[in-house]
Design a protein around this motif. Structure first.
Motif, mmCIF file in Angstrom:
data_model
loop_
_atom_site.group_PDB
_atom_site.id
_atom_site.type_symbol
_atom_site.label_atom_id
_atom_site.label_comp_id
_atom_site.label_asym_id
_atom_site.label_seq_id
_atom_site.Cartn_x
_atom_site.Cartn_y
_atom_site.Cartn_z
ATOM 1 N N MET A 160 0.808 -1.221 0.603
ATOM 2 C CA MET A 160 0.481 -0.033 -0.115
ATOM 3 C C MET A 160 0.819 0.871 0.358
ATOM 4 O O MET A 160 1.747 1.516 0.542
ATOM 5 N N ILE A 161 0.577 2.406 -1.242
ATOM 6 C CA ILE A 161 1.888 3.316 -1.181
ATOM 7 C C ILE A 161 1.052 4.431 0.117
ATOM 8 O O ILE A 161 -0.538 4.905 -0.261
ATOM 9 N N LYS A 162 1.809 4.767 0.747
ATOM 10 C CA LYS A 162 1.567 5.433 2.482
ATOM 11 C C LYS A 162 2.144 7.367 1.927
ATOM 12 O O LYS A 162 1.684 7.989 2.377
ATOM 13 N N ALA A 163 3.318 6.492 0.805
ATOM 14 C CA ALA A 163 4.330 8.389 0.598
ATOM 15 C C ALA A 163 4.892 7.927 -0.508
ATOM 16 O O ALA A 163 4.777 7.358 -0.966
ATOM 17 N N VAL A 164 4.184 9.621 -0.897
ATOM 18 C CA VAL A 164 5.233 10.082 -2.071
ATOM 19 C C VAL A 164 6.436 10.248 -2.750
ATOM 20 O O VAL A 164 6.293 11.781 -1.627
ATOM 21 N N ILE A 165 7.718 9.933 -2.515
ATOM 22 C CA ILE A 165 8.768 11.185 -2.306
ATOM 23 C C ILE A 165 8.928 11.292 -4.184
ATOM 24 O O ILE A 165 9.172 10.270 -4.446
ATOM 25 N N VAL A 188 -0.562 18.072 -8.458
ATOM 26 C CA VAL A 188 -0.353 16.497 -8.119
ATOM 27 C C VAL A 188 0.145 16.876 -6.518
ATOM 28 O O VAL A 188 -0.322 16.059 -6.077
ATOM 29 N N LEU A 189 0.914 17.809 -6.172
ATOM 30 C CA LEU A 189 1.177 18.081 -4.827
ATOM 31 C C LEU A 189 -0.219 18.421 -3.798
ATOM 32 O O LEU A 189 -0.287 17.611 -2.536
ATOM 33 N N GLN A 190 -1.220 19.284 -4.047
ATOM 34 C CA GLN A 190 -2.353 18.821 -4.012
ATOM 35 C C GLN A 190 -3.031 18.053 -3.753
ATOM 36 O O GLN A 190 -3.863 17.901 -3.017
ATOM 37 N N SER A 210 8.598 2.545 -8.161
ATOM 38 C CA SER A 210 8.317 4.319 -8.581
ATOM 39 C C SER A 210 7.982 4.227 -10.283
ATOM 40 O O SER A 210 7.619 3.287 -10.341
ATOM 41 N N ILE A 211 8.418 5.759 -10.546
ATOM 42 C CA ILE A 211 7.464 6.503 -11.187
ATOM 43 C C ILE A 211 8.878 7.125 -12.180
ATOM 44 O O ILE A 211 9.373 7.923 -12.243
ATOM 45 N N ASP A 245 -0.262 12.485 -14.471
ATOM 46 C CA ASP A 245 0.160 10.749 -15.339
ATOM 47 C C ASP A 245 0.497 10.551 -13.846
ATOM 48 O O ASP A 245 -0.364 8.896 -13.630
ATOM 49 N N VAL A 246 1.230 10.607 -12.825
ATOM 50 C CA VAL A 246 0.870 9.912 -11.313
ATOM 51 C C VAL A 246 -0.781 10.486 -10.674
ATOM 52 O O VAL A 246 -0.827 9.079 -10.411
ATOM 53 N N ILE A 247 -1.563 10.815 -11.367
ATOM 54 C CA ILE A 247 -2.429 11.985 -10.483
ATOM 55 C C ILE A 247 -3.423 10.324 -10.783
ATOM 56 O O ILE A 247 -4.355 9.672 -10.227
ATOM 57 N N LEU A 248 -3.668 9.508 -11.753
ATOM 58 C CA LEU A 248 -4.203 8.822 -12.379
ATOM 59 C C LEU A 248 -3.971 7.379 -12.025
ATOM 60 O O LEU A 248 -4.655 6.802 -11.803
ATOM 61 N N PHE A 249 -2.372 7.032 -11.966
ATOM 62 C CA PHE A 249 -2.353 5.888 -11.546
ATOM 63 C C PHE A 249 -2.663 5.774 -10.145
ATOM 64 O O PHE A 249 -3.193 5.088 -9.417
ATOM 65 N N LEU A 250 -2.550 6.554 -9.386
ATOM 66 C CA LEU A 250 -3.144 6.630 -8.202
ATOM 67 C C LEU A 250 -4.350 6.350 -8.095
ATOM 68 O O LEU A 250 -4.770 5.653 -6.689
ATOM 69 N N LYS A 251 -5.732 7.429 -8.203
ATOM 70 C CA LYS A 251 -6.396 7.297 -8.435
ATOM 71 C C LYS A 251 -7.208 5.702 -8.723
ATOM 72 O O LYS A 251 -8.178 5.566 -8.177
ATOM 73 N N LYS A 252 -6.188 4.752 -9.248
ATOM 74 C CA LYS A 252 -6.751 3.272 -9.381
ATOM 75 C C LYS A 252 -6.258 2.929 -8.658
ATOM 76 O O LYS A 252 -6.777 1.362 -8.387
ATOM 77 N N LYS A 253 -5.399 3.122 -7.234
ATOM 78 C CA LYS A 253 -5.179 2.213 -5.737
ATOM 79 C C LYS A 253 -6.190 2.526 -5.384
ATOM 80 O O LYS A 253 -7.310 3.151 -4.970
#
Length: 218
Positions: free
Chosen positions: A1-6, A96-98, A184-185, A210-218
């Motif tokens: 499970m992704i809890k943090a984005v670096i 993406v930050l928001q 990673s992406i 694309d990162v937002i779209l990826f995380l919305k699917k999680k």
């Protein structure tokens, strides 16, 4: 499970990788050396000290140039521009930050850059408040592609590496994230991914949207 984005910084949040390449080419020209832009790619994602060591070895047989001084002059060139003109944000940084804040992800930054440059860039664009933890290559013994700076960011975030997603533009960064046990992406900037990197990443994106779209699917 992704809890943090670096996040990486140069080439991902800010359009600064080309500036660093220009700085090397300019500094080399002052020594009578015609450096190609491809020759600057060797140190993308590396710390300043690692870049000094690389070019010291690279030009060891050329009496015209000291590789360590070359990098020192590059840093002066870049710092002057960053402090006067400033850096340009890459597309979809704010979005993406928001999104990450709104969805309760921890947000970290793991950059090979110097601490002063990190804060200068973030403060000029009003982004520092988004980040829960910042890790610099100055704080670790070994820079990317070693995992140290990513592991430091995870410790500061108090998140297990396996629960971290790293966003990178460089080959060295992706390899470092993989060695840290993180997903990673890659969002390429100056260098396209090779087969090794393609085997490590979740996917290669066009931009941060694309990162937002990826995380919305999680």
């Amino acid at each position: 499970m992704i809890k943090a984005v670096i996040f990486d910084m140069d080439g991902l949040l800010f359009d600064t990788e080309l500036l660093y390449s220009e700085g090397l080419i300019y500094s080399a020209s002052k020594c009578g050396i015609d450096m190609s832009i491809e020759e600057t790619y060797h140190v993308i994602g590396k710390t300043t000290e690692d870049a000094r060591e690389f070019y010291a070895e690279y030009y060891k047989d050329n009496p015209k140039i000291d590789g360590r001084i070359l990098v020192d002059e590059q840093i002066k060139y870049v710092e002057n521009i960053l402090k006067t003109v400033g850096s340009k944000k890459k597309p979809f940084v704010d979005e993406v930050l928001q999104f990450l804040k709104d969805n309760d992800y921890k947000i970290g930054l793991a950059s090979s850059g110097r601490i002063s440059d990190i804060y200068n860039n973030l403060e000029k664009h009003g982004l520092e408040h988004f980040f829960d933890a910042i890790a610099s290559g100055e704080e670790v013994e070994l820079g990317k592609p070693n995992p140290d700076v990513f592991l430091l960011a995870a410790r500061k975030l108090n998140i297990e590496p396996k629960n971290c997603l790293v966003l990178e533009d460089s080959l060295n960064g992706v390899i470092g994230a993989n060695r840290a046990g993180m997903k990673s992406i890659m969002i390429p900037d100056l260098i396209e991914p090779n087969e090794i990197v393609l085997s490590m990443v979740e996917f290669v994106g066009q931009n941060l949207a694309d990162v937002i779209l990826f995380l919305k699917k999680k």
